[in-house]
Each structure stands twice: as structure tokens, then as C-alpha cells.
Scaffold this motif. Structure first.
Motif, PDB file in Angstrom:
ATOM      1  N   THR A 255      22.175 115.819  79.561  1.00  0.00           N
ATOM      2  CA  THR A 255      21.643 115.188  78.349  1.00  0.00           C
ATOM      3  C   THR A 255      21.462 116.212  77.224  1.00  0.00           C
ATOM      4  O   THR A 255      21.294 117.412  77.476  1.00  0.00           O
TER       5      THR A 255
ATOM      6  N   THR B 255      28.069 109.073  76.247  1.00  0.00           N
ATOM      7  CA  THR B 255      27.279 107.915  75.850  1.00  0.00           C
ATOM      8  C   THR B 255      26.044 108.357  75.054  1.00  0.00           C
ATOM      9  O   THR B 255      25.874 109.558  74.807  1.00  0.00           O
ATOM     10  N   ARG B 256      25.226 107.393  74.631  1.00  0.00           N
ATOM     11  CA  ARG B 256      24.090 107.761  73.768  1.00  0.00           C
ATOM     12  C   ARG B 256      22.934 106.795  73.962  1.00  0.00           C
ATOM     13  O   ARG B 256      23.100 105.690  74.469  1.00  0.00           O
TER      14      ARG B 256
ATOM     15  N   GLY C  99      24.535 102.543  74.329  1.00  0.00           N
ATOM     16  CA  GLY C  99      25.366 102.986  75.436  1.00  0.00           C
ATOM     17  C   GLY C  99      25.797 101.882  76.386  1.00  0.00           C
ATOM     18  O   GLY C  99      26.542 102.128  77.329  1.00  0.00           O
TER      19      GLY C  99
ATOM     20  N   ILE D 128      25.357 104.299  83.064  1.00  0.00           N
ATOM     21  CA  ILE D 128      25.142 105.637  83.657  1.00  0.00           C
ATOM     22  C   ILE D 128      25.339 105.622  85.171  1.00  0.00           C
ATOM     23  O   ILE D 128      26.146 106.386  85.716  1.00  0.00           O
TER      24      ILE D 128
ATOM     25  N   CYS E 117      25.007 112.408  77.852  1.00  0.00           N
ATOM     26  CA  CYS E 117      24.227 111.430  77.093  1.00  0.00           C
ATOM     27  C   CYS E 117      23.503 112.097  75.924  1.00  0.00           C
ATOM     28  O   CYS E 117      22.766 113.067  76.103  1.00  0.00           O
TER      29      CYS E 117
END
Ligand code: TYD
Length: 222
Positions: A7, A37-38, A42, A82, A94
Motif C-alpha cells: 500500500t 487499485t485505489r 477499486g 483485493i 493499493c
């Protein structure tokens, strides 16, 4: 073999998104299957909640309600994006995760720690990032970058807060990074993009050894 979970955290304009993307690209070129992703967002459900949060529509409901919405988005994201990716051996990168809630809603927003811990328990459960980069830069530099990136667009819900808010964010992220040195690496994000990216790559290579990752089949997923 289960994938790794990395992350990126930090205040506004510290360059998280661009360094997360650069790392995803480097890992992909190295042969690692990556999902970039975020948060908030996401997954389709979480992206809807993202809009509610960042438009400021949830602000009048108060910081507790915002924290609950961030948690609802996170729950959907973990279940639909995830966890399935990690289970398929993909490395998940992320842009923001639970540390953002701890800092924005908790340390700075004043939401009760017990509520946040309860939300973490039901959303992230035992899931922990293998590695967290905390990007740190003086707020004058970071806010100038955020403004440049935004161009003529309006500021979002959190960029709109005052100078003191951003100073407190910075301090809280630094404290958090120092409190979990096994997981977190504090990165001085005031230098050149290239130098920072190299530093990040060196840490990933040393700590997670991408050479042992399952070979890429699908490349970078959206
Ligand atoms: P985003 O547009 O993704 O900006 P940034 O580049 O700063 O990450 O906006 C996400 C915003 O949401 C950001 O201001 C931080 C905030 N946020 C929280 O307050 N709590 C959270 O748990 C998360 C994930 C984000």
C-alpha cells in the motif's frame, strides 16, 4: 501461491498515485502479475461510495458517518478486488488503505478509536499489507503539486481543508510509520521523482523479492 499486498499512504500531493503506478509497471516488466487499485474505490460498488465521499455529499453527516462509508467501500473492495487477486497469486498495489482512515478520520478527524477498530475488524479482519510506503513531503511542496495536478478542477472534500489540517495529517502519518517499522517505510517525497522511484524499488526488491513471485499471465489489471 498467495500474492503480496503493498500500500501507498501519505497526505495530499505527496505523489502516492504516481509512485504506485510506477511500481506496478516495474513489477509487470519484471514478470509479476499485478493489480493496481485505489481507495476509496477499486470495485464497482466502492467507486459509487467514492463519489459520495469525495463530492463532499457525506460531510454534513459528520466524521463518524464518513468513516462508516469509507469502511463500507473498503469491505466491497477487499471482497471483490483485493482478496480474489491475492488468492490468484497477483501482487496488489493499493493507493491508500486502512492507514488513511486511521489518520484522516482517526488522528485528525477525531473519530473514536474504538469505532475505527470495530470497523477494521469487520472489514479488513486479518488482512494486513506486507509493505506500506508512507510518502512524506513538506506541505507547501505537496499542496503545490496537488494544485498543479488538479489544473482548473475544483478541490475535493479533503484538499479543501486548511493548512493546519494538512500539517496534522503529515505529523500523524509520520507517527504511524514510526510505530510500525516492520510494515511501514517512510519515504522522503520531496526529491526527484526518479530518485524516489528507485528508492521504492530497492525496498521492494530487498523486502519482498519479486523474483520469487508467480510468473505473469495477464499483465496489469485495471
Ligand atoms: P483521491 O482523489 O484518491 O486523492 P489522493 O491523491 O490524495 O489519494 O482522494 C482520496 C481522499 O480520501 C483523500 O483526501 C484522502 C481521503 N481518505 C480518507 O479520508 N479516508 C480513507 O480511508 C481513505 C481511503 C481516503
Amino acid at each position: 501461491m498467495r500474492g503480496r499486498f503493498i500500500t501507498f499512504e501519505g497526505g495530499e500531493g505527496t505523489g502516492k498515485s504516481s509512485h504506485a503506478a510506477t511500481l506496478a509497471q516495474k513489477l509487470g516488466a519484471f514478470g509479476v502479475g499485478v493489480v493496481l487499485t485505489r481507495e476509496p474505490g477499486g470495485s464497482p460498488g466502492a467507486e459509487i461510495i467514492r463519489h459520495v465521499l469525495l463530492s463532499g455529499a457525506a460531510k454534513p453527516l459528520g466524521p463518524e458517518a464518513e468513516a462508516i462509508l469509507f469502511a463500507a467501500a473498503r469491505d466491497d473492495h477487499i471482497r471483490n478486488t483485493i482478496e480474489p487477486a491475492l488468492a490468484r497469486g497477483r501482487w496488489v498495489i493499493c493507493d491508500r488503505f486502512v492507514d488513511s482512515t486511521r489518520v484522516y478520520q482517526g488522528a485528525v478527524g477525531g473519530v473514536d478509536e474504538q469505532l475505527l477498530r470495530a470497523l477494521e475488524r469487520v472489514t479488513v479482519g486479518e488482512l494486513r499489507p506486507d509493505l506500506t510506503f508512507v510518502l512524506d513531503a513538506p506541505i507547501e511542496i505537496a499542496l503545490a503539486r496537488a494544485a498543479q495536478r488538479r489544473g482548473g478542477d475544483a478541490v475535493d472534500r479533503f484538499e479543501d481543508e486548511g493548512q493546519e489540517f494538512h500539517e496534522r495529517l503529515r505529523d500523524s502519518f509520520r507517527v504511524l510509520a514510526m510505530s510500525e517499522p516492520n510494515r511501514c517505510v517512510l519515504i522522503d517525497a520531496s526529491g526527484s521523482r526518479e530518485a524516489i522511484a528507485e528508492q521504492i524499488w530497492a525496498v521492494v526488491s530487498k523486502r519482498l523479492n519479486p523474483a520469487t513471485a508467480p510468473v505473469r499471465l495477464e499483465g496489469i489489471a485495471p
